[in-house]
Design a protein around this motif. Structure first.
Motif, PDB file in Angstrom:
ATOM      1  N   PHE A 753       0.823  -1.215   0.000  1.00  0.00           N
ATOM      2  CA  PHE A 753       0.000   0.000   0.000  1.00  0.00           C
ATOM      3  C   PHE A 753       0.854   1.262   0.000  1.00  0.00           C
ATOM      4  N   ILE A 754       2.109   1.120   0.476  1.00  0.00           N
ATOM      5  CA  ILE A 754       3.030   2.264   0.559  1.00  0.00           C
ATOM      6  C   ILE A 754       3.934   2.261  -0.664  1.00  0.00           C
ATOM      7  N   ARG A 755       4.273   3.453  -1.139  1.00  0.00           N
ATOM      8  CA  ARG A 755       5.150   3.578  -2.319  1.00  0.00           C
ATOM      9  C   ARG A 755       6.427   2.754  -2.145  1.00  0.00           C
ATOM     10  N   TYR A 762      10.049   5.174   2.458  1.00  0.00           N
ATOM     11  CA  TYR A 762       8.663   5.601   2.647  1.00  0.00           C
ATOM     12  C   TYR A 762       7.922   4.638   3.582  1.00  0.00           C
ATOM     13  N   PHE A 763       8.239   3.366   3.439  1.00  0.00           N
ATOM     14  CA  PHE A 763       7.602   2.356   4.281  1.00  0.00           C
ATOM     15  C   PHE A 763       7.998   2.540   5.742  1.00  0.00           C
ATOM     16  N   PHE A 768       7.076   4.486  11.409  1.00  0.00           N
ATOM     17  CA  PHE A 768       7.349   5.451  12.480  1.00  0.00           C
ATOM     18  C   PHE A 768       6.078   6.243  12.826  1.00  0.00           C
ATOM     19  N   THR A 769       5.356   6.654  11.804  1.00  0.00           N
ATOM     20  CA  THR A 769       4.093   7.382  11.993  1.00  0.00           C
ATOM     21  C   THR A 769       3.064   6.504  12.700  1.00  0.00           C
ATOM     22  N   LEU A 770       2.983   5.231  12.283  1.00  0.00           N
ATOM     23  CA  LEU A 770       2.054   4.282  12.893  1.00  0.00           C
ATOM     24  C   LEU A 770       2.355   4.126  14.384  1.00  0.00           C
ATOM     25  N   PHE A 771       3.631   3.926  14.722  1.00  0.00           N
ATOM     26  CA  PHE A 771       4.032   3.689  16.115  1.00  0.00           C
ATOM     27  C   PHE A 771       3.669   4.892  16.999  1.00  0.00           C
ATOM     28  N   LYS A 829      -3.115   9.730   0.856  1.00  0.00           N
ATOM     29  CA  LYS A 829      -3.708   8.391   0.936  1.00  0.00           C
ATOM     30  C   LYS A 829      -2.926   7.530   1.931  1.00  0.00           C
ATOM     31  N   GLU A 830      -1.592   7.612   1.883  1.00  0.00           N
ATOM     32  CA  GLU A 830      -0.743   6.805   2.775  1.00  0.00           C
ATOM     33  C   GLU A 830      -0.918   7.200   4.240  1.00  0.00           C
TER      34      GLU A 830
END
Length: 861
Positions: A753-755, A762-763, A768-771, A829-830
């Motif tokens: 789903f990630i570039r 990017y992944f 990092f953003t998710l955590f 979107k990401e």
């Protein structure tokens, strides 16, 4: 009697033999000493060990970012708690400066001079008069006085003292700290300084305080966390060595032996294994907890000061929230501590509650006002009533306007005669005990001011008995016409009482609602104590009330059996209070004690949290943890509320920190075995630690008190800081967060789903953003056990601002962090995709809360 006093040589000899009258204040702890003492916190000790390990053993690969983070956490926690306690100590010292420069009239070298009380020595001759404070223990050698010993006994009634020879007895002994109410006397000093009753009480205050419930709970938490951390660290160390030595060599004996025979390679493996182990310990320890505890205590200390509660010792706030039993004084705490006339009753039994009601009967008022004021030692000066004893002041306060008469003779109150009288040109006025005056009354004054014959003297006795049974003190008023030598004319009875504070009703109700057992310990009589206790709903038909003598006839085991039913100890002595506190603590109860006198100081010191009244003695304040500046017991209920709020805020923060820690620890343990060695970089971890520790600590520290906390049962002293509800949220939500992160890292669906990028930049930005956002959403889960996550949220604006700020900074880092934060931007979107995944922790935890609620298993945080 020839009274010459000491000469200069005798003063020096006495001072050398018996010491001076100066009582040294307890030395104030320096800022540095308090700072060093703060390192004794259990969690901080673990952090200091971890810091030492990182510096000494891992110097080769010195990770200064993480080390700096640990150092900052230790420093901030210690510094905040130290500066708060040092500041409260300074505030208290200002409150303490009340008895340092008292001057006293002393006979020295045959001359009467003024000297500071600190310069007195044994055998000095001092002169005391109305309103003066007794500066040392001594005996009266000439004269007689009435004395207020409330600072020593806790009761407001004055005591008569007189010269009865040179043998020391209670009739002629004066104690340091008591106040002369009326008349004058000459005193010979018998004890000075710490050898006085006042000073000996101070010696008792040097005993060690019991550990606070918070300290005990944090110590237990530190033991649990350290065990988990050390076991996990050992497992990781062993697992890593097995992985690189055994599994990597496909379990071939020759290859394994070859690795083991390479000291340099083996040393590198051991060092890296230790690095992983220390990382696990660091991740498992909530290093932000000490700082948060210090922060929540200090911020609430400032809030409480606005509510007239001065916190001397920070842990005293949280201890107040853990109270199981409160031993409270009566006089000056539940009552005003000053006598008030609550009414006048005439012969018919009609009660007049104030002067306005009597104004309807001017002739009766004329005689009554003269009876109250002419036969009275107090005077009105500049609108203030001064002089006389407490009874005279109360009577003058009730009616102070009267027609004057020429006074010929005054006979002051005497404890032997039990009356006072005044003879004027026209009349004779007398007031005193009913048994002295009533038998001599043959007439009474009706409300029209006319003299009537008393046909039934028992009517007066029944009237008096009815009020004394209610704990009301009765003074009989009578007069006679001097021109006609007949019997006394009964004017009425003055009803005198130490009135219950209006705020005591609500204060006791709130404290009882919090399931805190309230016990009254008073030096007053049992009948008087029962009246107050019943009116405040402290005592009911199932309760037990004991006198000091009855209390001491029971063994400690007997008292323990009936403890929950004991509500009153009357005529209580300081030793009774200390014994009862000791018994309660043996029952594993958290004990609170209120008091204002010197007699209360030992008990205040021995209790888990001592509440001194602001108007009390400096000795009581020195022994206390908290000073109630407005003498209002309702303020104690506020201290309990703030204490419970603090404990809940600490628990909420622990849930938040340990949930994130469980997630991070799982990643650290499993990550290397599934090909993810550094899912989070050092700089990213520093930012995450800042969110978890400093910023989250601030956010949770400002959670506001809620009256719903006062409806909860008080917690046992040995209750763990982490309860079943907390374990559930920490383990279940923490495990879910960890699984979410691992699935994101290993399941192709998320990666697709990630570039795509060769370096996965990017992944890893998305991860990092998710955590971070999992942590942010978990903060909302942790701050309330309610299904409605917005419950009372608007009252904590700091929480909203901090996490809004964290969101903004995190978004900034996503796009502008670059190589420093290993972040390279995400498309709309990401970022929406990542936020949806992170947000899933909220509905997941709501399902857990709903299940507990439906099955009646939802505990309080």
């Amino acid at each position: 009697m020839d009274i010459t006093g000491l000469n200069d040589e005798e003063v020096v000899q006495s001072q050398e033999k018996y010491g001076s009258n100066k009582i040294e204040n307890k030395k104030e702890n320096s800022f540095l000493k308090l700072l060093i003492e703060s390192f004794g916190d259990p969690i901080i000790r673990i952090l200091l060990i971890v810091l030492a390990v990182k510096i000494v053993f891992l110097f080769r690969e010195f990770d200064w970012f993480e080390t700096l983070g640990i150092f900052i956490a230790i420093f901030l926690a210690s510094f905040i708690s130290t500066i708060s306690e040092y500041g409260s100590g300074k505030a208290f010292n200002k409150l303490f400066e009340e008895n340092s420069k008292i001057f006293v009239k002393v006979k020295r070298n045959k001359k009467l001079i003024n000297l500071p009380s600190e310069d007195l020595v044994v055998n000095d001759i001092i002169y005391l008069s109305s309103g003066e404070v007794v500066p040392a223990d001594g005996i009266i050698i000439k004269g007689e006085v009435t004395v207020d010993e409330s600072s020593l006994t806790g009761e407001s009634y004055e005591v008569s003292k007189t010269a009865v020879g040179l043998n020391i007895s209670e009739k002629n002994k004066l104690y340091k700290g008591s106040v002369i109410y009326s008349k004058e006397c000459i005193v010979k000093v018998t004890e000075v300084g710490i050898k006085t009753m006042y000073g000996s009480t101070l010696i008792e205050l040097t005993e060690q305080n019991p550990d606070s419930p918070l300290k005990l709970r944090l110590r237990e938490l530190a033991q649990v966390i350290s065990k988990i951390g050390y076991i996990a660290a050992l497992l990781v160390f062993i697992s890593y060595l097995l992985s690189v030595i055994v599994i990597s060599n496909n379990i071939e004996i020759n290859a394994i032996l070859s690795t083991l025979s390479n000291p340099k390679l083996l040393f590198d493996y051991v060092i890296y294994g230790m690095t992983l182990s220390v990382t696990i310990i660091i991740v498992s320890v909530p290093e932000g907890l000490p700082m948060m505890v210090a922060l929540v205590l200090s911020t609430n200390m400032k809030k409480m000061l606005k509510n007239n509660v001065l916190v001397r010792k920070l842990v005293g706030i949280e201890t107040a929230g853990s109270l199981n039993v409160l031993f409270t004084d009566k006089t000056g705490t539940l009552t005003k501590g000053e006598l008030s006339v609550i009414g006048i009753c005439d012969y018919s039994g009609k009660k007049y509650s104030n002067e306005v009601e009597i104004m309807k009967y001017p002739e009766y008022l004329k005689i009554l006002s003269k009876s109250l004021n002419l036969n009275n030692s107090s005077i009105v000066t500049d609108g203030k009533i001064i002089g006389g004893n407490s009874t005279d002041q109360a009577l003058k306060k009730f009616i102070s306007s009267y027609e004057t008469e020429e006074i010929i003779e005054i006979e002051s109150f005497d404890s032997t005669n039990k009356f006072s009288s005044v003879t004027t040109k026209d009349n004779f006025y007398i007031k005193g005990a009913s048994e002295i005056i009533t038998p001599k009354c043959k007439f009474y004054l009706d409300h029209e001011g006319k003299k009537q014959l008393i046909k039934n003297s028992e009517q007066i006795n029944k009237l008096i008995h009815g009020y004394t049974q209610k704990g009301i003190r009765v003074i009989v008023l009578a007069y006679k016409d001097n021109k006609i030598n007949d019997n006394y004319i009964f004017v009425g009875i003055a009803l005198i009482r130490d009135v219950i504070r209006p705020e005591s009703y609500e204060g006791i109700s709130l404290i009882k609602d919090a399931s805190v057992n309230v016990v009254m310990l008073t030096g007053d009589a049992l009948d008087t104590a029962l009246v107050v206790a019943k009116e405040l709903n402290i005592y009911d038909s199932n309760s037990i009330a004991l006198t000091s003598e009855e209390f001491n006839n029971y063994s400690n085991d007997d008292i323990k059996e009936m403890f929950n039913k004991i509500k009153i100890i009357a005529r209580a002595k300081p030793t009774d209070k200390s014994r009862l506190i000791r018994i309660a603590q043996e029952l594993n109860l958290v004990v609170g004690m209120t008091g204002d006198g010197v007699n209360d100081a030992p008990a205040l010191k021995k209790s888990d949290v001592g509440f001194a009244m602001g108007s009390g003695t400096e000795v009581a304040k020195e022994a206390s943890d908290i000073v109630i500046l407005d003498n209002n017991i309702k303020s104690i209920s506020m201290a309990i509320l703030y204490g419970r709020t603090i404990f809940k805020n600490i628990r909420k923060f622990i849930i938040f920190q340990l949930t994130v820690n469980i997630c991070a620890m799982t990643l650290s343990i499993i990550g290397p075995f599934i090909g993810i060695s550094t899912p989070v970089t050092v700089m990213q971890m520093l930012w995450i630690n800042m969110i978890m520790d400093t910023l989250a600590g601030l956010a949770f520290a400002y959670e506001n008190p809620s009256l719903e906390y006062m409806k909860e049962k008080s917690k046992p002293k040995n209750e763990s800081i982490i309860n079943n509800y907390m374990y559930g949220e920490i383990i279940i939500t923490g495990a879910y967060s960890a699984v979410l992160c691992l699935l994101f890292l290993k399941v192709p669906f998320f990666k697709d789903f990630i570039r795509y990028d060769i370096g996965n930049k990017y992944f890893m930005t998305a991860f990092f953003t998710l955590f971070v956002f999992i942590g942010i959403f978990n903060a909302f889960n942790a701050r309330t056990s309610h299904i409605n996550l917005f419950h009372n949220l608007r009252k904590n604006k700091v929480f909203i601002i901090i996490f809004l700020l964290v969101c903004i900074i995190q978004i900034y880092f996503i796009y502008y962090g670059g190589n420093v934060f290993r972040t390279y931007g995400l498309s709309l979107k990401e970022i929406c995709f990542v936020l949806v995944i992170a947000f899933s922790v909220i509905p997941f935890d709501l399902i857990r809360k709903y299940y507990l609620l439906k099955n009646n298993k939802l505990e309080f945080v």
